[in-house]
Enzyme design. Structure first.
Site, PDB file in Angstrom:
ATOM      1  N   ASN A 152       0.838  -1.304   0.201  1.00  0.00           N
ATOM      2  CA  ASN A 152       0.036   0.090  -0.009  1.00  0.00           C
ATOM      3  C   ASN A 152       0.809   1.219  -0.154  1.00  0.00           C
ATOM      4  O   ASN A 152       0.361   2.364  -0.585  1.00  0.00           O
ATOM      5  CB  ASN A 152      -1.073  -0.037   1.164  1.00  0.00           C
ATOM      6  CG  ASN A 152      -0.201  -0.023   2.572  1.00  0.00           C
ATOM      7  OD1 ASN A 152       0.936  -0.488   2.573  1.00  0.00           O
ATOM      8  ND2 ASN A 152      -0.995   0.299   3.457  1.00  0.00           N
ATOM      9  N   GLU A 249       4.928  -4.216  11.925  1.00  0.00           N
ATOM     10  CA  GLU A 249       3.671  -3.322  11.560  1.00  0.00           C
ATOM     11  C   GLU A 249       2.311  -3.999  11.017  1.00  0.00           C
ATOM     12  O   GLU A 249       2.686  -4.376   9.667  1.00  0.00           O
ATOM     13  CB  GLU A 249       4.333  -2.136  10.854  1.00  0.00           C
ATOM     14  CG  GLU A 249       5.474  -1.489  11.341  1.00  0.00           C
ATOM     15  CD  GLU A 249       4.821  -0.448  12.661  1.00  0.00           C
ATOM     16  OE1 GLU A 249       3.750  -0.400  12.979  1.00  0.00           O
ATOM     17  OE2 GLU A 249       5.743  -0.040  13.376  1.00  0.00           O
ATOM     18  N   CYS A 283      -3.338   1.006   6.496  1.00  0.00           N
ATOM     19  CA  CYS A 283      -3.353   0.141   7.835  1.00  0.00           C
ATOM     20  C   CYS A 283      -4.014   0.751   9.117  1.00  0.00           C
ATOM     21  O   CYS A 283      -4.825   0.190   9.693  1.00  0.00           O
ATOM     22  CB  CYS A 283      -2.023  -0.476   7.995  1.00  0.00           C
ATOM     23  SG  CYS A 283      -0.945   1.191   8.477  1.00  0.00           S
ATOM     24  N   LYS A 450      -1.803  -5.139  20.829  1.00  0.00           N
ATOM     25  CA  LYS A 450      -2.284  -6.216  20.524  1.00  0.00           C
ATOM     26  C   LYS A 450      -1.785  -7.076  19.227  1.00  0.00           C
ATOM     27  O   LYS A 450      -0.746  -6.886  18.886  1.00  0.00           O
ATOM     28  CB  LYS A 450      -3.810  -5.985  20.608  1.00  0.00           C
ATOM     29  CG  LYS A 450      -4.168  -5.600  22.008  1.00  0.00           C
ATOM     30  CD  LYS A 450      -5.532  -4.595  22.062  1.00  0.00           C
ATOM     31  CE  LYS A 450      -6.569  -5.633  22.078  1.00  0.00           C
ATOM     32  NZ  LYS A 450      -7.829  -4.642  22.278  1.00  0.00           N
ATOM     33  N   GLU A 457       7.965   2.283  14.549  1.00  0.00           N
ATOM     34  CA  GLU A 457       8.669   3.133  13.433  1.00  0.00           C
ATOM     35  C   GLU A 457       8.699   4.351  13.718  1.00  0.00           C
ATOM     36  O   GLU A 457       7.868   4.870  14.354  1.00  0.00           O
ATOM     37  CB  GLU A 457       8.378   2.664  11.800  1.00  0.00           C
ATOM     38  CG  GLU A 457       8.251   1.267  11.711  1.00  0.00           C
ATOM     39  CD  GLU A 457       8.312   0.507  10.382  1.00  0.00           C
ATOM     40  OE1 GLU A 457       7.030   0.885   9.864  1.00  0.00           O
ATOM     41  OE2 GLU A 457       9.151   0.237   9.777  1.00  0.00           O
TER      42      GLU A 457
HETATM   43  P1  NDP Z   1       1.208  -9.434   3.289  1.00  0.00           P
HETATM   44  O1  NDP Z   1       1.216  -9.610   4.908  1.00  0.00           O
HETATM   45  O2  NDP Z   1       0.162 -10.222   2.480  1.00  0.00           O
HETATM   46  O3  NDP Z   1       2.556  -9.287   2.813  1.00  0.00           O
HETATM   47  C1  NDP Z   1       3.579  -8.197   3.528  1.00  0.00           C
HETATM   48  C2  NDP Z   1       5.067  -8.865   2.885  1.00  0.00           C
HETATM   49  O4  NDP Z   1       5.429  -9.980   3.547  1.00  0.00           O
HETATM   50  C3  NDP Z   1       5.054  -8.939   1.645  1.00  0.00           C
HETATM   51  O5  NDP Z   1       6.243  -8.495   1.089  1.00  0.00           O
HETATM   52  C4  NDP Z   1       4.823 -10.372   1.469  1.00  0.00           C
HETATM   53  O6  NDP Z   1       5.249 -10.932   0.072  1.00  0.00           O
HETATM   54  C5  NDP Z   1       5.615 -11.183   2.458  1.00  0.00           C
HETATM   55  N1  NDP Z   1       5.411 -12.239   2.803  1.00  0.00           N
HETATM   56  C6  NDP Z   1       4.273 -12.913   2.626  1.00  0.00           C
HETATM   57  N2  NDP Z   1       4.223 -14.273   3.118  1.00  0.00           N
HETATM   58  C7  NDP Z   1       5.421 -14.275   3.513  1.00  0.00           C
HETATM   59  C8  NDP Z   1       6.224 -15.192   4.566  1.00  0.00           C
HETATM   60  N3  NDP Z   1       5.541 -16.598   4.429  1.00  0.00           N
HETATM   61  N4  NDP Z   1       7.539 -15.252   4.840  1.00  0.00           N
HETATM   62  C9  NDP Z   1       8.018 -14.015   4.689  1.00  0.00           C
HETATM   63  N5  NDP Z   1       7.432 -12.930   3.873  1.00  0.00           N
HETATM   64  C10 NDP Z   1       5.975 -13.271   3.426  1.00  0.00           C
HETATM   65  O7  NDP Z   1       0.334  -7.884   3.296  1.00  0.00           O
HETATM   66  P2  NDP Z   1      -0.130  -7.078   1.919  1.00  0.00           P
HETATM   67  O8  NDP Z   1       1.011  -6.784   1.117  1.00  0.00           O
HETATM   68  O9  NDP Z   1      -1.377  -7.913   1.775  1.00  0.00           O
HETATM   69  O10 NDP Z   1      -0.402  -5.632   2.905  1.00  0.00           O
HETATM   70  C11 NDP Z   1      -1.442  -5.414   3.320  1.00  0.00           C
HETATM   71  C12 NDP Z   1      -1.660  -5.500   5.090  1.00  0.00           C
HETATM   72  O11 NDP Z   1      -0.330  -5.085   5.581  1.00  0.00           O
HETATM   73  C13 NDP Z   1      -2.713  -5.150   5.557  1.00  0.00           C
HETATM   74  O12 NDP Z   1      -2.978  -6.235   6.789  1.00  0.00           O
HETATM   75  C14 NDP Z   1      -2.203  -3.839   6.326  1.00  0.00           C
HETATM   76  O13 NDP Z   1      -2.973  -3.597   7.525  1.00  0.00           O
HETATM   77  C15 NDP Z   1      -1.121  -4.194   6.548  1.00  0.00           C
HETATM   78  N6  NDP Z   1      -0.240  -2.856   6.681  1.00  0.00           N
HETATM   79  C16 NDP Z   1       0.275  -2.431   7.938  1.00  0.00           C
HETATM   80  C17 NDP Z   1       0.799  -1.127   8.242  1.00  0.00           C
HETATM   81  C18 NDP Z   1       1.166  -0.839   9.506  1.00  0.00           C
HETATM   82  O14 NDP Z   1       2.439   0.038   9.640  1.00  0.00           O
HETATM   83  N7  NDP Z   1       0.926  -1.228  10.732  1.00  0.00           N
HETATM   84  C19 NDP Z   1       1.152  -0.297   7.069  1.00  0.00           C
HETATM   85  C20 NDP Z   1       0.594  -0.827   5.663  1.00  0.00           C
HETATM   86  C21 NDP Z   1      -0.070  -2.254   5.728  1.00  0.00           C
HETATM   87  P3  NDP Z   1       4.305 -10.683  -1.078  1.00  0.00           P
HETATM   88  O15 NDP Z   1       3.137  -9.808  -1.150  1.00  0.00           O
HETATM   89  O16 NDP Z   1       5.192 -10.914  -2.418  1.00  0.00           O
HETATM   90  O17 NDP Z   1       3.380 -12.032  -0.887  1.00  0.00           O
END
Ligand code: NDP
Length: 483
Positions: A152, A249, A283, A450, A457
């Protein structure tokens, strides 16, 4: 428009390709067409990235912090200089309107580089008097860190992890989401242009298994993930095997509580920002908007009026206020939640349909009369879908706001200052706002409680998550031994 980078990966200061890796097709969300094709990192690419990071990190850590900071500050200046073209690439990759990517995404990344550049030289240890002896502490880097990014805010996330990691003398291997892989490569080039020695910031592409390989490598000291709770659980568990440091995060279902005495226009504006910015793919969004009964009808009327005139369209057009969702999969997920909300009896106030536009668009949507048990009040939608819930009393609002496993963010709108602070104190969330929403300046720590995560960050707090304390006891006299 094509946006094919020179190669898929950036390792040891240069582009790297290995066509043996599975193909990643990168789509432009505004058209649904492919704009670049990359390859996943093979084990050889992953190994090269980690090896170069490890080799470069020791000398980097030996530099004076002010010298490291100078390079990061130069990178921040370059990001600002290249602002328009970086924003255009971010818009192409994510579908977010250019009016957002020009002011929010890369500019926030530049702020992080500038902030941690300035902070690095101020980080010191302490001396501990112990009679004639004393101890002192050193704050040392962790070593090789791994960053895993969500789709995002791809470039902002890369900068938010790179800036504190590099400032504190670490190296970082970053894996962007395969959905939005382009921005991080730009950051790698910019850092080299700014004078960063090769190997300290490497970008490798790939899906989850590439992330998993990085997280489990014995050379890695720390993992910082921005992603969903299910991925967070897996990555946290893998990191625990090697007792690695983590920052998580993760997602949220954050409450925004609007009391009867709130400034109506500001509260409506904040609710819209906290649900519609980046087409709702944020998020920390306040996706459960609790509105006190006395202000409810006025709030909904103004919300419907203002939401109806949001301009959707080509995200490259500076007049466009809302772009498409990032992918076909996200579009299907969000429209599915809208149908579920209707079926479960939520009242559709506006939106709810697919605009007649090419690309993965969803109209800004507001549901009223949402109850706590409805799916849209419980699950993270990650789209432009606002759920408005009614409440009567302060205690009720706080109890219901906290009745979730998430704890990322929360907001309150009221003119009563004692109530504002009382309510915020009672809310279980890591990042809170009073009479504001979703502002995340680099000076202030950001993160969740939680299931929404661990670590922080931004702000001074981030320094602690990219460094460790070494304690040195200094004996000043003869050793008193019974043996
Ligand atoms: P994902 O959890 O699907 O993916 C996050 C990253 O982790 C991606 O690079 C993904 O790769 C990688 N990944 C996935 N599976 C694994 C694994 N088993 N081992 C290691 N790495 C892995 O999140 P999204 O990309 O769908 O993003 C949306 C989510 O992120 C939402 O839930 C949102 O709330 C959260 N978010 C949180 C923020 C915060 O600061 N708290 C800010 C922005 C978003 P790939 O995508 O290539 O599969």
């Amino acid at each position: 428009m094509r946006a094919q980078p020179q190669a898929s990966h950036f390792v040891n200061g240069d582009w790297m390709e290995d066509e043996a890796g599975a193909v990643i097709e990168v789509y432009s969300p505004a058209t649904g067409r492919i704009c670049a094709e990359l390859h996943e990192a093979t084990p050889a690419v992953i190994d090269a990235a980690l090896a170069s990071a490890q080799a470069a990190q020791r000398d980097w850590a030996r530099l004076r912090p002010v010298e490291r900071g100078r390079i990061l500050r130069r990178a921040a200046d370059l990001i600002r200089e290249y602002g328009d073209s970086l924003a255009a690439l971010e818009t192409l990759d994510t579908g977010k309107p250019i009016q957002e990517t020009r002011v929010a995404d890369w500019p926030s990344g530049a702020d992080a580089l500038e902030y941690f550049a300035g902070l690095a030289p101020t980080v010191t240890g302490e001396t501990v008097p112990l009679g004639q002896d004393f101890a002192y502490t050193l704050r040392e880097p962790l070593g090789v860190c791994v960053g895993l990014g969500a789709w995002n805010y791809p470039s902002q996330i890369a900068c938010w992890k790179a800036a504190p990691a590099l400032a504190m003398g670490n190296a970082l291997v970053f894996k962007p989401s395969e959905v939005t892989p382009l921005g991080a490569l730009q950051l790698a080039e910019i850092l080299i242009e700014a004078g960063l020695p090769p190997g300290l910031f490497n970008v490798v592409q790939g899906r989850g298994q590439v992330g998993a390989a990085l997280v489990q490598d014995p050379r890695v000291a720390k993992v910082s993930l921005t992603g969903s709770v299910p991925t967070g659980r897996k990555v946290y568990a893998m990191a625990a095997e090697g007792v690695r440091h983590v920052t998580m995060e993760l997602g949220g279902k954050s409450p925004l509580i609007v009391f009867d005495d709130a400034d109506l226009e500001s509260a409506v504006g904040a609710a819209m920002l906290g649900n519609f910015y980046s087409a709702g793919q944020v998020c920390s969004n306040g996706t459960r908007v609790f509105v006190q009964s006395g202000i409810k009808e006025a709030f909904l009327a103004r919300l419907a009026e203002r939401s109806a005139v949001i301009v959707l369209g080509d995200p490259m057009d500076p007049d466009t206020q809302m772009g498409p969702l990032v992918s076909a999969a996200q579009h299907a997920k969000v429209t599915g939640y809208i149908e579920t909300a209707k079926a479960e009896g939520a009242r559709l106030v506006c939106g709810g349909d697919a605009p007649d536009l090419e690309g993965w668009f969803v109209a800004p949507t507001v549901f009223a009369d949402v109850t706590d048990d409805m799916t849209i009040a419980q699950e993270e939608v990650f789209g432009p879908v606002m759920a408005v819930l009614d409440f009567e009393t302060e205690d009720e609002a706080v109890t219901r706001a906290n009745a979730t496993q998430f704890g990322l963010a929360a907001g309150v709108f009221t003119r009563d200052i004692t109530r504002a602070h009382r309510v915020i104190a009672a809310l279980e969330a890591g990042t809170c706002w009073i009479n504001a929403y979703n502002l995340t300046p680099v000076e202030a720590p950001f993160g969740g409680s939680k299931l929404s995560g661990v670590g922080r960050e931004n702000g001074r707090a981030a320094i602690e998550h990219y460094s460790q304390i070494k304690t040195v006891y200094v004996g000043m006299g003869p050793v008193d031994s019974p043996y």
